[in-house]
Design a protein around this motif. Structure first.
Motif, mmCIF file in Angstrom:
data_model
loop_
_atom_site.group_PDB
_atom_site.id
_atom_site.type_symbol
_atom_site.label_atom_id
_atom_site.label_comp_id
_atom_site.label_asym_id
_atom_site.label_seq_id
_atom_site.Cartn_x
_atom_site.Cartn_y
_atom_site.Cartn_z
ATOM 1 N N ARG A 16 0.930 -1.230 0.057
ATOM 2 C CA ARG A 16 -0.092 -0.113 -0.100
ATOM 3 C C ARG A 16 0.911 1.197 0.124
ATOM 4 N NH1 ARG A 16 -2.576 -1.371 5.658
ATOM 5 N NH2 ARG A 16 -0.100 -1.289 5.748
ATOM 6 N N TRP A 17 0.513 2.232 -0.378
ATOM 7 C CA TRP A 17 1.039 3.590 -0.469
ATOM 8 C C TRP A 17 1.767 3.854 1.005
ATOM 9 C CZ3 TRP A 17 2.933 7.015 -3.373
ATOM 10 C CH2 TRP A 17 3.405 8.284 -3.057
ATOM 11 N N ASN A 18 1.089 3.671 1.987
ATOM 12 C CA ASN A 18 1.813 4.080 3.560
ATOM 13 C C ASN A 18 2.692 3.014 3.849
ATOM 14 O OD1 ASN A 18 -0.156 2.122 3.827
ATOM 15 N ND2 ASN A 18 -0.681 3.101 5.882
ATOM 16 N N ASP A 19 2.880 1.839 3.163
ATOM 17 C CA ASP A 19 4.021 0.891 3.317
ATOM 18 C C ASP A 19 5.256 1.205 3.172
ATOM 19 O OD1 ASP A 19 1.900 -0.938 4.073
ATOM 20 O OD2 ASP A 19 1.936 -1.965 2.400
ATOM 21 N N ASP A 21 8.490 3.586 3.695
ATOM 22 C CA ASP A 21 8.963 4.635 4.447
ATOM 23 C C ASP A 21 9.488 5.774 4.107
ATOM 24 O OD1 ASP A 21 11.544 3.722 3.827
ATOM 25 O OD2 ASP A 21 11.783 2.288 5.497
ATOM 26 N N VAL A 22 10.263 6.441 4.788
ATOM 27 C CA VAL A 22 10.782 7.714 4.490
ATOM 28 C C VAL A 22 11.937 7.706 3.495
ATOM 29 C CG1 VAL A 22 12.381 8.121 6.403
ATOM 30 C CG2 VAL A 22 11.553 10.068 5.439
ATOM 31 N N TYR A 23 12.453 6.397 3.365
ATOM 32 C CA TYR A 23 13.530 6.299 2.457
ATOM 33 C C TYR A 23 13.095 5.711 1.187
ATOM 34 C CZ TYR A 23 16.107 6.640 6.980
ATOM 35 O OH TYR A 23 16.471 6.890 8.094
ATOM 36 N N GLY A 24 11.800 5.627 0.980
ATOM 37 C CA GLY A 24 11.289 5.351 -0.239
ATOM 38 C C GLY A 24 11.186 3.709 -0.496
ATOM 39 N N HIS A 25 11.200 2.957 0.583
ATOM 40 C CA HIS A 25 11.312 1.547 0.406
ATOM 41 C C HIS A 25 10.213 0.945 1.220
ATOM 42 C CE1 HIS A 25 13.854 0.541 3.723
ATOM 43 N NE2 HIS A 25 14.686 1.310 3.088
ATOM 44 N N VAL A 26 9.680 -0.157 1.194
ATOM 45 C CA VAL A 26 8.681 -0.857 1.917
ATOM 46 C C VAL A 26 9.426 -1.190 3.506
ATOM 47 C CG1 VAL A 26 7.505 -3.008 2.556
ATOM 48 C CG2 VAL A 26 7.586 -1.989 0.190
ATOM 49 N N ASN A 27 8.717 -0.586 4.407
ATOM 50 C CA ASN A 27 9.301 -0.529 5.695
ATOM 51 C C ASN A 27 9.564 -2.017 6.271
ATOM 52 O OD1 ASN A 27 8.882 -0.471 8.947
ATOM 53 N ND2 ASN A 27 9.709 1.596 8.133
ATOM 54 N N TYR A 31 7.338 -6.521 6.326
ATOM 55 C CA TYR A 31 7.918 -7.760 5.829
ATOM 56 C C TYR A 31 7.379 -8.705 6.831
ATOM 57 C CZ TYR A 31 10.466 -5.662 2.283
ATOM 58 O OH TYR A 31 10.943 -5.258 0.989
ATOM 59 N N TYR A 32 7.295 -8.320 8.137
ATOM 60 C CA TYR A 32 6.845 -9.079 9.283
ATOM 61 C C TYR A 32 5.256 -9.430 9.283
ATOM 62 C CZ TYR A 32 11.034 -9.651 12.080
ATOM 63 O OH TYR A 32 12.273 -9.587 12.400
ATOM 64 N N ALA A 33 4.436 -8.065 8.592
ATOM 65 C CA ALA A 33 3.089 -8.410 8.638
ATOM 66 C C ALA A 33 2.746 -9.539 7.525
ATOM 67 C CB ALA A 33 2.397 -7.150 8.469
ATOM 68 N N PRO A 73 4.358 0.386 -6.022
ATOM 69 C CA PRO A 73 3.100 -0.501 -5.892
ATOM 70 C C PRO A 73 3.652 -1.939 -5.963
ATOM 71 C CG PRO A 73 3.295 0.473 -8.002
ATOM 72 C CD PRO A 73 4.325 0.837 -7.293
ATOM 73 N N ASP A 74 4.565 -2.484 -5.450
ATOM 74 C CA ASP A 74 5.058 -3.578 -5.649
ATOM 75 C C ASP A 74 4.168 -4.817 -4.936
ATOM 76 O OD1 ASP A 74 7.423 -3.263 -7.071
ATOM 77 O OD2 ASP A 74 8.591 -3.561 -5.224
ATOM 78 N N VAL A 75 3.888 -5.939 -5.569
ATOM 79 C CA VAL A 75 3.245 -7.057 -5.034
ATOM 80 C C VAL A 75 4.286 -7.895 -4.556
ATOM 81 C CG1 VAL A 75 1.433 -8.709 -5.315
ATOM 82 C CG2 VAL A 75 1.051 -6.498 -6.638
ATOM 83 N N LEU A 76 4.069 -8.508 -3.239
ATOM 84 C CA LEU A 76 4.983 -9.074 -2.519
ATOM 85 C C LEU A 76 4.427 -10.684 -2.678
ATOM 86 C CD1 LEU A 76 5.875 -7.348 0.530
ATOM 87 C CD2 LEU A 76 6.780 -7.135 -1.747
#
Length: 144
Positions: A16-19, A21-27, A31-33, A73-76
């Motif tokens: 999601r957009w809010n996934d 972080d400030v560094y521009g990658h998935v926080n 990954y834990y979620a 918008p990557d799909v994991l």
């Protein structure tokens, strides 16, 4: 390095957009979620009653190693397998891949100990769940 085919179960996890972080990658917490969601959805689909069942799984240990960055918008794609299946515990191994190119982004591990809902004392992995684990997932270790 693991590939999606090395896992007995694969689950899609759209970012999601809010996934990001400030560094521009998935926080890292995402990954834990993703790992937790993939494993629990698999168990619920195979009969684990999270609301009224006698046994519940509690996480007692977890880790995650990061190999590359994903971003919205990557799909994991979360691969799930079992590294060790004990009497009352399960060591889950996960691989998180970018669905578009199968690049390995992270590998994770966590341990569920099944306990009695009321007493919180260890109890065997529920029989129907154990059968599904043995039938569907890659079990790398022995029972113990």
């Amino acid at each position: 390095m693991p590939r999606p085919a090395d896992y007995g179960h694969l689950a899609s996890f759209p970012t999601r957009w809010n996934d990001n972080d400030v560094y521009g990658h998935v926080n890292n917490v995402v990954y834990y979620a993703a790992m937790d969601s993939a494993v629990n959805a698999w168990m619920i689909a195979r009969g684990l009653d999270i609301e009224q069942g006698d046994a519940i799984g509690l996480v007692v240990s977890s880790s995650c190693d990061y190999h590359a960055s994903g971003a919205y918008p990557d799909v994991l794609e979360v691969g799930v397998r079992i590294g060790r299946l004990g009497t009352s515990s399960v060591t889950w191994e996960t691989g998180i891949f970018r669905a578009s190119d199968a690049e390995l982004l992270a590998t994770g591990r966590f341990v569920h100990v099944f306990v009695d809902r009321e007493s919180r004392r260890p109890t065997p992995v529920p029989a129907t769940l154990r059968v599904a684990m043995e039938r569907e997932l890659v079990v790398a270790g022995g029972e113990g």
